[in-house]
Design an enzyme around this catalytic site. Structure first.
Site, PDB file in Angstrom:
ATOM      1  CB  CYS A   1     -45.574  -7.362  -5.755  1.00 27.53           C
ATOM      2  SG  CYS A   1     -46.591  -6.050  -6.439  1.00 27.53           S
TER       3      CYS A   1
ATOM      4  CG  HIS B   1     -42.717  -2.673  -8.200  1.00 26.41           C
ATOM      5  ND1 HIS B   1     -42.354  -4.001  -8.190  1.00 26.41           N
ATOM      6  CD2 HIS B   1     -43.896  -2.596  -7.503  1.00 26.41           C
ATOM      7  CE1 HIS B   1     -43.264  -4.694  -7.517  1.00 26.41           C
ATOM      8  NE2 HIS B   1     -44.204  -3.862  -7.097  1.00 26.41           N
TER       9      HIS B   1
END
Length: 367
Positions: A83, A319
């Site tokens: 991420c 996300h």
């Protein structure tokens, strides 16, 4: 030392997995962003550095460069730091400029979870240390740092409230470049009773004793975001206005069972090295995969919510893994221009495997 500055930042709208952007591969999501930045820079691009996590493998950046009809001399680099990948791409571009390796980069990240060929995630850590899924890891953080369900839900509602308010005020419009006919985040396409959803949601990862629910966790999403990073002198020669000046960054490891706490030591070390305190940072963007992580990091660092994710974040809009770090920069890029009274801002993210990454910027006033 050369100074790296950000002169432009954009993102695509964010779509849900198998939602409005489901037919676009990662290289296709990048095309409008690359074309926009290339035009601004008059194709004076040394490289395109892109973070990507869930495939399809190969050099997505190079493929996107060629699909976008950019000069074939631009090689393209694709990286994976889970991420943190999109934020890492921008960090690398800034460091390259400081070192004199180049003067102009497009950097950011992309994710198309809808078209990913992978049915399961990659390994984050060996079993002998612990390799929890991110939801279980969020439960670990909540339990260890005393983050109750109530605190998580409270923050989740705040994130949604801020995001929907920003949307209604058209604050996101400047951030977004359309992908074909899609020009707004999918989350805002229909009204929902968010408070009821949050309050009624049940624990997902530890059904009996857990506090992490589908409502206080982010979605799985598609999207892309990039920044145009240039050497400050070149930017000014070209008549481009620098907005954020790179000052420093820090990346560090934490235990893989607690990846959500990764931003804490990264931010602490970054501030200590630059002789700054949280009180001196005007805005902080911290990725929101789970409310448990945000509340834990905020408590550990004494970050007031008034300067943290002021227009919401991933809990509300989603996300897209590899892109999320670059979206943080895009958010800061526009917010400092609206406020006109910021000096230092910071973006940070934690990722699978136990990694924390933080970047510190100085805000540049208009000439």
């Amino acid at each position: 030392m050369n100074k790296a500055v950000i002169v432009e930042a954009k993102r695509t709208p964010i779509g849900r997995k198998n939602g409005m952007l489901h037919r676009f591969g990662p290289h296709e999501l990048l095309i409008p962003l690359l074309n926009h930045a290339a035009k601004m820079s008059n194709n004076k691009i040394d490289d395109v550095i892109i973070g990507n996590v869930v495939g399809p493998g190969g050099n997505v950046s190079r493929l996107a460069v060629l699909e976008a009809d950019l000069p074939v001399s631009i090689p393209g680099l694709t990286l994976d730091r889970q991420c943190s990948a999109g934020l890492e791409a921008i960090r690398i571009a800034c460091c390259f400029i400081q070192a004199g390796a180049g003067k102009c980069y497009i950097a950011g990240g992309v994710e198309s979870t809808s078209t990913s060929p992978f049915l399961s995630r990659a390994r984050f850590s060996p079993d002998k240390i612990g390799d929890p899924d991110m939801g279980v890891a969020a439960e670990n953080v909540a339990r260890t740092y005393g983050i109750t369900r109530e605190l998580q839900d409270e923050y989740t509602l705040l994130s949604y409230e801020r995001s929907f308010h920003a949307f209604k005020q058209s604050l996101f419009a400047k951030e977004i470049l359309a992908v074909n006919e899609y020009n707004q985040d999918e989350e805002f396409l229909k009204e929902r009773d968010i408070e009821k959803l949050v309050r009624r949601a049940r624990p997902v990862f530890k059904k009996e004793s857990g506090t992490v629910t589908a409502a206080n966790s982010c979605g799985i999403n598609d999207g892309a975001s990039t920044a145009l990073v240039m050497e400050e002198g070149l930017a000014r020669e070209m008549g481009l206005q620098p907005v954020l000046r790179y000052l420093d960054s820090e990346v560090c490891g934490v235990h893989p069972c607690f990846p959500g706490i990764g931003p804490v030591p990264a931010i602490q070390q970054l501030l200590e090295r630059n002789k700054l305190t949280i009180a001196e940072i005007d805005l902080i963007e911290l990725n929101e995969p789970f409310a448990a992580k945000i509340v834990a990091c905020s408590k550990a660092l004494s970050i007031p919510y008034s300067k943290l994710n002021v227009h919401g974040g991933a809990l509300a809009i989603g996300h897209p893994y590899g892109a999320s770090g670059a979206i943080l920069i895009t958010r800061l890029f526009y917010e400092v221009q609206r406020r006109k009274n910021c000096t230092y801002v910071l973006a940070a993210i934690g990722s699978g495997g136990g990694i924390g990454l933080a970047i510190l910027f100085e805000v540049i006033g208009e000439d």
